[in-house]
Design an enzyme around this catalytic site. Structure first.
Site: not given
Length: 674
Positions: A281, A360, A388
Site C-alpha cells: 500500500e 483484510d 474496522e
C-alpha cells in the site's frame, strides 16, 4: 481518574469471602528485590476488595496463614517444577507450621502474571485454601499493534485519541501504567506503540530526539513484563540518514541500521524490535531495489540480532493498483504467492506476521493458506481487535467466537490435527518465535474501547494468545464476572449478546464471505459497489444473474493454495461451507442452499433476521437497567440504538440492491425498496 479499569475494577467482595481472606492477606512475604509492582497490586486488591492494608515482609514468616511470593530459586521450599520464563505456579501448602499460598515462577514477570491470576481466581470464587495452578503461555509472542500516530490520531481507531502520543510528543502519565497493568493481567508481553504506516514524522521515533522519552515508557512497561517495539519505515536511511538508497544489500544501508540499532539498545536494553510494513500500500520496501522480502528482513534482523531483537515482517502485500477489468489477478492469492517461495530463507529472528484471512479482516474470510504453507518460517497470527469492518465499536460485535474458529481450523499441513493454534504456538513445525498480534482497539475514552462491551474483545485476545485451547464460553464468563460482578441475570444476558453478536453482524451486513460492501475510505456503513471499480482488488462482480468471484481451480486457482482435503472441499460448490460460498464461488441467485431456499431468498432472510436480533439485544440490555452501573448502562444503550438504526440501513440498502439487480421479490412480501 477520568477512566475506568475494565476488568481490573477491584470491587468489595462479599463479607463472608472477605472475612476468610483477611488472615491470608494481612501479612505477605515477598522474596523479590525491587518488588513495588507486586506490592502495589496486592495492596490495591486487598484494600478495595477485602478492606485491609497488608503488611509486607522480605522473609518467611511464622504465622498461621500468609502469602509468599518469590522466584523458585529464592523460596525456602524446594519445588521440582519446570515453569519456563513466563510460567507461574499458585499452590497452597503446609510448611514449617504455616499454611502458605505460594506465588512463584522463574522470573519477575512470571510473578506479575501469577499475582494477576491469583486476584482473578479469587474474584471468580475459587477457594484460596485449595489453590493448585500451574500455568505457562503456549505462544512466545503475545503482542498488541497500535496504529497510533504521533499527532495523537489513531488509524482505524474508534475509542478516542492515542494514549501514547499527542501533538508529536510521547505521553507518559498514570494511564500509561494502568494500561501496562491491564495488558499484564491478560498475559500480553509486547506492544508496538506506533502505526505500521510510518509517516515522515514517525520516522524520527528511532532517532535520539524521541529515545529518551521512549526509555521512560519502556521502563514502565518492563515492570509488567512487556517489551516495546517500533514500526519503522524501510526507507529510513534515506529520510533520516541522508543516504541515496535503502537497498538492503548496500553495505552503507546495513551499517546505518546497525548503528541505529546500537543507539536504540543503549537507551532500551530490552527493546523488542521492529515491525515492518514493506512493499505494501505504497510503503517502501526491498522490491523497490530488486530485492526480496527475505533480503530486506534479514538485513534488519542482523542489525538487531546482537541485542536479542526481532524483525516482524507483515505479509500484507498485494497489488493495490489492480484494474477492475482484470479477472485473472486475485488479491486473495497475493500473500501466499509473495511469501511461500521464500519459506526457509528468513533468519531465525525474523517473524512473518500474517493476517488471519487472505484479504483484510472482513466479517468472514477463509483462513489464510500461508498458515500451513510455510513450514520453515516463524509466523505470527494477526487479528484485528479494533472493529474496522465489524462495526467500529458502535456495533456490538464480539470477535472471540470468530478467532476461536480460526484457531481450531485444521490446515492438514502435516495431516489431521494441524490446527492453526498449533502453528502459531510453534509446536507443529517446531518453531520457537511464533505467536499472536492483535491490532489494538484502545484509545483515551473513559472505557478505553469506545463501546464498553468491546473490552471483551481485548480481554479475549489476551486470553486466547496465552492459551488458544481455552474455551471461548469460559473467557466470556470470566470477563463478565470480572467486569460486572456475580449477578446471574447480567451473566446470562451479556453472555447471550456477546456469543451471538458476530453472527448477527454478519447477517445484516455481508454473509457468505462476501465482504467489501462498505463505504470507501472510512469503511463504515453499506455501499454495495463502493469498492467494485476500485484499484484495491475488492470485487464481487454482481450482475442480474450471479455474484461472487470464482476462486476455484477453474477460476483464479486460489483454492489450490490449500492442502487436501480443503482444496477439494472449497473447489466444489456442493461441499464448500456455505458461510464462505461467495468467497470461493460465483453463484447464481437461484442456486439452492442446503436449507432448500435460494441464495437470494436466504440473503433477504438473513438481513431481516439480523435486524431482529439487534432488537433482541436491546431488550436483553434493558433488563439489566438496575443491575449494572448507570453510566455503563446508558453508554451501551445508546450504542445499541445506534446499531439498530445502522443495521436497518444495512438491511434496506443490501436487500434493495439485490432486488434491483434481479427483479426477484422477497417471498415473504417484506418491505424492500423498488
Amino acid at each position: 481518574m477520568d477512566y475506568r479499569m475494565c476488568w481490573l475494577e477491584y470491587r468489595g467482595l462479599p463479607a463472608d469471602v472477605a472475612g476468610k481472606l483477611k488472615d491470608w492477606f494481612s501479612s505477605v512475604s515477598i522474596l523479590e528485590p525491587g518488588s513495588s509492582v507486586l506490592k502495589d497490586e496486592i495492596r490495591r486488591f486487598s484494600e478495595r476488595s477485602i478492606g485491609i492494608t497488608p503488611r509486607f515482609y522480605s522473609r518467611p514468616l511464622k504465622k498461621e496463614k500468609y502469602i509468599m511470593v518469590g522466584r523458585l530459586e529464592s523460596l525456602p521450599i524446594k519445588l521440582d517444577v519446570n515453569l519456563g520464563e513466563e510460567g507461574f505456579m499458585l499452590r497452597t501448602i503446609e510448611w514449617n507450621g504455616s499454611k502458605i499460598l505460594l506465588v512463584t515462577g522463574e522470573t519477575k514477570k512470571a510473578l506479575v502474571y501469577g499475582i494477576f491470576d491469583l486476584m482473578k481466581r479469587i474474584r471468580l470464587g475459587e477457594d484460596i485454601e485449595k489453590m493448585n495452578v500451574l500455568a505457562k503461555p503456549k505462544a512466545k509472542f503475545r503482542m498488541l499493534n497500535h496504529w497510533d500516530n504521533l499527532d495523537g490520531t489513531i488509524e482505524r481507531g474508534y475509542a478516542g485519541n492515542s494514549i501514547f502520543f499527542k501533538d508529536n510528543r510521547i505521553i507518559i502519565n498514570q494511564r500509561t501504567k494502568d494500561y501496562a497493568r491491564l495488558l499484564a493481567s491478560i498475559g500480553i508481553n509486547g506492544v508496538v506503540i506506533n502505526n505500521v504506516n510510518v509517516k515522515k514524522r514517525e520516522v524520527y521515533l528511532i532517532d535520539s530526539i524521541y529515545l529518551k522519552k521512549l526509555k521512560k515508557l519502556a521502563d514502565i512497561f518492563r515492570e509488567y513484563g512487556i517489551k516495546i517495539y517500533l514500526s519503522i519505515n524501510f526507507a529510513s536511511p534515506v529520510y533520516l540518514g541522508g543516504l541515496d538508497t535503502a537497498d538492503p544489500l548496500d553495505e552503507r544501508v546495513a551499517r546505518w541500521w546497525r548503528e541505529k540499532a546500537r543507539g536504540i539498545y543503549d537507551y532500551i536494553p530490552d527493546f523488542g524490535g521492529f515491525l515492518v510494513k514493506a512493499d505494501s500500500e505504497f510503503n517502501p520496501g526491498p522490491h523497490m531495489f530488486g530485492r526480496t522480502h527475505a533480503e530486506g528482513a534479514n538485513m534488519l534482523a542482523r542489525a538487531l540480532a546482537p541485542f536479542g531483537g526481532v524483525v516482524i515482517w507483515r505479509a500484507f502485500v498485494y497489488n493495490c493498483l489492480q484494474d477492475w477489468r482484470d479477472y485473472k489477478t486475485d488479491r486473495a492469492k497475493a500473500a501466499y504467492d509473495n511469501f511461500k517461495p521464500l519459506d526457509g530463507q528468513f533468519d531465525d529472528n525474523v517473524i512473518i506476521q500474517i493476517k488471519y484471512g487472505p484479504m483484510d479482516f472482513q466479517v468472514r474470510e477463509p483462513v489464510n493458506p500461508l498458515f500451513g504453507g510455510m513450514e520453515k518460517t516463524n509466523q505470527i497470527l494477526e487479528l484485528q481487535i479494533t472493529q474496522e469492518y465489524t462495526g467500529q465499536q458502535i456495533h456490538l460485535c464480539f470477535l472471540g467466537t470468530l478467532w476461536k474458529e480460526i484457531l481450531e481450523f485444521d490446515t492438514f499441513a502435516k495431516g489431521e490435527g494441524s490446527y492453526v493454534k498449533r502453528i502459531v504456538d510453534g509446536t507443529l513445525f517446531d518453531r520457537e518465535n511464533n505467536g499472536f498480534a492483535g491490532v489494538s482497539n484502545v484509545g483515551d475514552s473513559v472505557n478505553w474501547t469506545g463501546h464498553d462491551l468491546a473490552q471483551a474483545n481485548l480481554y479475549a485476545f489476551g486470553r486466547l494468545a496465552w492459551n488458544p485451547d481455552e474455551e471461548i464460553e469460559r473467557i466470556v464468563e470470566e470477563w463478565i464476572k470480572l467486569t460486572f460482578g456475580d449477578d446471574e441475570k447480567v451473566l446470562e444476558n451479556v453472555s447471550y449478546m456477546l456469543m451471538k453478536s458476530h453472527r448477527t453482524y454478519e447477517k445484516y451486513t455481508t454473509p457468505f464471505g462476501l465482504g467489501w460492501m462498505v463505504n470507501p475510505g472510512h469503511h463504515y456503513g453499506p455501499n454495495p459497489e463502493g469498492y467494485e471499480y476500485s484499484k484495491w482488488g475488492t470485487y464481487h462482480r454482481a450482475n442480474w444473474e450471479a455474484i461472487g468471484v470464482d476462486r476455484t481451480s477453474r477460476g483464479t486457482g486460489y483454492t489450490l493454495q490449500y492442502h487436501s482435503p480443503w482444496k477439494e472441499i472449497y473447489d466444489d460448490i456442493n461441499t464448500c461451507p456455505e458461510d464462505l460460498l461467495l468467497f470461493f464461488h460465483r453463484v447464481r441467485y437461484d442456486h439452492r442452499l442446503k436449507s432448500g431456499k435460494t441464495l437470494l431468498q436466504t440473503m433477504y432472510d438473513l438481513h431481516f433476521e439480523g435486524v431482529e436480533e439487534v432488537e433482541e439485544f436491546i431488550k436483553k440490555w434493558e433488563e439489566l437497567k438496575d443491575r449494572v452501573s448507570p453510566d455503563i448502562f446508558e453508554r451501551v444503550k445508546e450504542r445499541l440504538h445506534m446499531q439498530l438504526e445502522h443495521a436497518k440501513e444495512w438491511r434496506d440498502v443490501i436487500n434493495t440492491y439485490f432486488y434491483r439487480r434481479t427483479g426477484i421479490p422477497d417471498e415473504k412480501g417484506r418491505k424492500i425498496y423498488p
